[in-house]
Design a protein around this motif. Sequence first.
Motif, PDB file in Angstrom:
ATOM      1  N   LEU A 129      63.645  33.256  15.788  1.00 20.98           N
ATOM      2  CA  LEU A 129      65.378  32.861  15.518  1.00 20.98           C
ATOM      3  C   LEU A 129      65.939  32.799  17.155  1.00 20.98           C
ATOM      4  CD1 LEU A 129      66.326  35.088  12.504  1.00 20.98           C
ATOM      5  CD2 LEU A 129      64.901  33.021  12.504  1.00 20.98           C
ATOM      6  N   ASP A 132      67.706  35.708  18.712  1.00 17.96           N
ATOM      7  CA  ASP A 132      67.237  36.975  18.992  1.00 17.96           C
ATOM      8  C   ASP A 132      66.609  36.885  20.541  1.00 17.96           C
ATOM      9  OD1 ASP A 132      68.073  38.689  17.131  1.00 17.96           O
ATOM     10  OD2 ASP A 132      66.955  37.653  15.762  1.00 17.96           O
ATOM     11  N   TYR A 169      71.468  43.372   8.574  1.00 17.32           N
ATOM     12  CA  TYR A 169      69.962  42.901   8.949  1.00 17.32           C
ATOM     13  C   TYR A 169      69.000  42.962   7.433  1.00 17.32           C
ATOM     14  CZ  TYR A 169      70.864  44.139  13.766  1.00 17.32           C
ATOM     15  OH  TYR A 169      71.469  44.404  15.030  1.00 17.32           O
ATOM     16  N   GLY A 170      67.942  42.315   7.558  1.00 18.87           N
ATOM     17  CA  GLY A 170      66.947  42.495   6.650  1.00 18.87           C
ATOM     18  C   GLY A 170      66.187  43.776   6.870  1.00 18.87           C
ATOM     19  N   GLU A 189      67.422  41.996   1.839  1.00 21.28           N
ATOM     20  CA  GLU A 189      68.365  41.444   2.774  1.00 21.28           C
ATOM     21  C   GLU A 189      69.956  41.994   2.973  1.00 21.28           C
ATOM     22  OE1 GLU A 189      67.609  39.171   5.292  1.00 21.28           O
ATOM     23  OE2 GLU A 189      69.601  38.403   5.942  1.00 21.28           O
ATOM     24  N   LYS A 190      70.310  42.317   4.039  1.00 25.00           N
ATOM     25  CA  LYS A 190      71.482  43.106   4.164  1.00 25.00           C
ATOM     26  C   LYS A 190      72.027  44.073   3.100  1.00 25.00           C
ATOM     27  CE  LYS A 190      72.938  39.255   7.293  1.00 25.00           C
ATOM     28  NZ  LYS A 190      72.301  38.158   7.196  1.00 25.00           N
ATOM     29  N   ILE A 202      64.759  43.968  10.453  1.00 26.56           N
ATOM     30  CA  ILE A 202      63.943  42.765  10.987  1.00 26.56           C
ATOM     31  C   ILE A 202      64.639  42.108  12.072  1.00 26.56           C
ATOM     32  CG2 ILE A 202      63.049  40.620  10.236  1.00 26.56           C
ATOM     33  CD1 ILE A 202      63.096  41.483   7.443  1.00 26.56           C
ATOM     34  N   TYR A 206      58.713  36.297  13.360  1.00 25.73           N
ATOM     35  CA  TYR A 206      57.875  36.491  11.798  1.00 25.73           C
ATOM     36  C   TYR A 206      56.368  35.773  12.120  1.00 25.73           C
ATOM     37  CZ  TYR A 206      62.575  36.621  10.021  1.00 25.73           C
ATOM     38  OH  TYR A 206      63.970  37.227   9.902  1.00 25.73           O
ATOM     39  N   THR A 230      64.028  36.612   3.542  1.00 23.99           N
ATOM     40  CA  THR A 230      63.676  37.999   3.299  1.00 23.99           C
ATOM     41  C   THR A 230      63.246  38.167   1.979  1.00 23.99           C
ATOM     42  OG1 THR A 230      65.264  38.691   4.843  1.00 23.99           O
ATOM     43  CG2 THR A 230      64.440  40.400   3.407  1.00 23.99           C
ATOM     44  N   ARG A 251      65.999  44.068  22.621  1.00 24.26           N
ATOM     45  CA  ARG A 251      66.412  42.807  21.886  1.00 24.26           C
ATOM     46  C   ARG A 251      67.974  42.554  21.974  1.00 24.26           C
ATOM     47  NH1 ARG A 251      69.937  42.674  16.955  1.00 24.26           N
ATOM     48  NH2 ARG A 251      69.875  40.503  16.111  1.00 24.26           N
TER      49      ARG A 251
HETATM   50  C1  G1P Z   1      68.786  36.728   9.753  1.00 23.26           C
HETATM   51  C2  G1P Z   1      67.740  37.274   8.833  1.00 23.26           C
HETATM   52  C3  G1P Z   1      67.751  38.827   8.858  1.00 23.26           C
HETATM   53  C4  G1P Z   1      67.450  39.498  10.059  1.00 23.26           C
HETATM   54  C5  G1P Z   1      68.470  38.831  11.200  1.00 23.26           C
HETATM   55  C6  G1P Z   1      67.807  39.204  12.836  1.00 23.26           C
HETATM   56  O1  G1P Z   1      70.019  37.242   9.546  1.00 23.26           O
HETATM   57  O2  G1P Z   1      68.400  36.827   7.582  1.00 23.26           O
HETATM   58  O3  G1P Z   1      66.740  39.487   7.919  1.00 23.26           O
HETATM   59  O4  G1P Z   1      67.528  40.800  10.127  1.00 23.26           O
HETATM   60  O5  G1P Z   1      68.340  37.189  11.094  1.00 23.26           O
HETATM   61  O6  G1P Z   1      68.384  38.647  13.573  1.00 23.26           O
HETATM   62  P1  G1P Z   1      71.262  36.689  10.367  1.00 23.26           P
HETATM   63  O7  G1P Z   1      71.279  37.229  11.727  1.00 23.26           O
HETATM   64  O8  G1P Z   1      70.745  35.045  10.482  1.00 23.26           O
HETATM   65  O9  G1P Z   1      72.222  36.657   9.443  1.00 23.26           O
END
Ligand code: G1P
Length: 289
Positions: A129, A132, A169-170, A189-190, A202, A206, A230, A251
């Motif tokens: 992602l 991160d 987070y997840g 998830e969250k 998470i 991944y 998730t 991170r």
């Molecule tokens: C996403 C994922 C989440 C993860 C997170 C990490 O969420 O859905 O599970 O923990 O990235 O950065 P977002 O930050 O896009 O809402």
Amino acid sequence: MKIRKAVIPVAGLGTRFLPATKAIPKEMLTIVDRPTIQYIVEEVVASGIEQVILVTSAGKSAIENHFDYDFELDTVLQMKKKERMAEELNHISNLIDVVSVRQKKPLGLGHAIWSTRNVVGNEPFIVLLGDDLVLSEEPCCRQMLSLYDEVQESIVAVQRVPMDQTGNYGIVEGQPFTERTYKVERMVEKPAPGTTASDMAIIGRYILQPEIFSLLGETEPGYGGEIQLTDALLKLTEQRGMYAYEFEGTRFDAGDKLGYLKAIIAFGTRHPELGEEFKKYIKQVSADL
Ligand code: G1P
């Protein structure tokens, strides 16, 4: 099977960073002299991945252009005898094979990953992602690939977060497997406050088995009305198994204003040319804060 492909979803609107992201993609925000997306792509390259698959949406062409060869710019730089800069730009366009796929509707992270199914095909792959950023001695992606060589199963990168932040987070629940590694039992998830005892969050890295695509295809919208990765990961955990890996490194959430400032300090103070000067400056100004 060797992991050759990295999927980087970059279709998000970047609303957390408005107004900076009104006309430029959040992935193009700069940390010292490189856009954040370049740090991610360099992590992938340093880990031996062969192809990057960007999941884009309208308004994200600056990212594709950044990794492309710019004939006009190269010619002008050569003419002006700015060979070093020309070399640096060619280095970026030669980093790795980059292809892109459009996410046709903003239906969530799970849907973004599902959009790459025909380009990834039937092989395991890694997802990173763009928000991160991980600062570590050994690239986070490479740490995960080494673990994959041993376990040959899907892996999510995790870090411990304060319990009052688990709702961002997840969250993964599992049993210790080896040092830094857990066998995942459940993930959500969250989660709402008080619904999980786990603080393992998470982080955006991944390694996934290709079965994830059919599971994503049948995943109903979840948290926030979006198709959540998730939720499909939980199904993959039940079907095949999944490991959580507490990576070595720090991170930064570069999609968040404060996280971005922290990343600038961390990466800026380590910059090969400016790092020492910048460190001195920070020490000097911190005394006055
Ligand atoms: C996403 C994922 C989440 C993860 C997170 C990490 O969420 O859905 O599970 O923990 O990235 O950065 P977002 O930050 O896009 O809402």
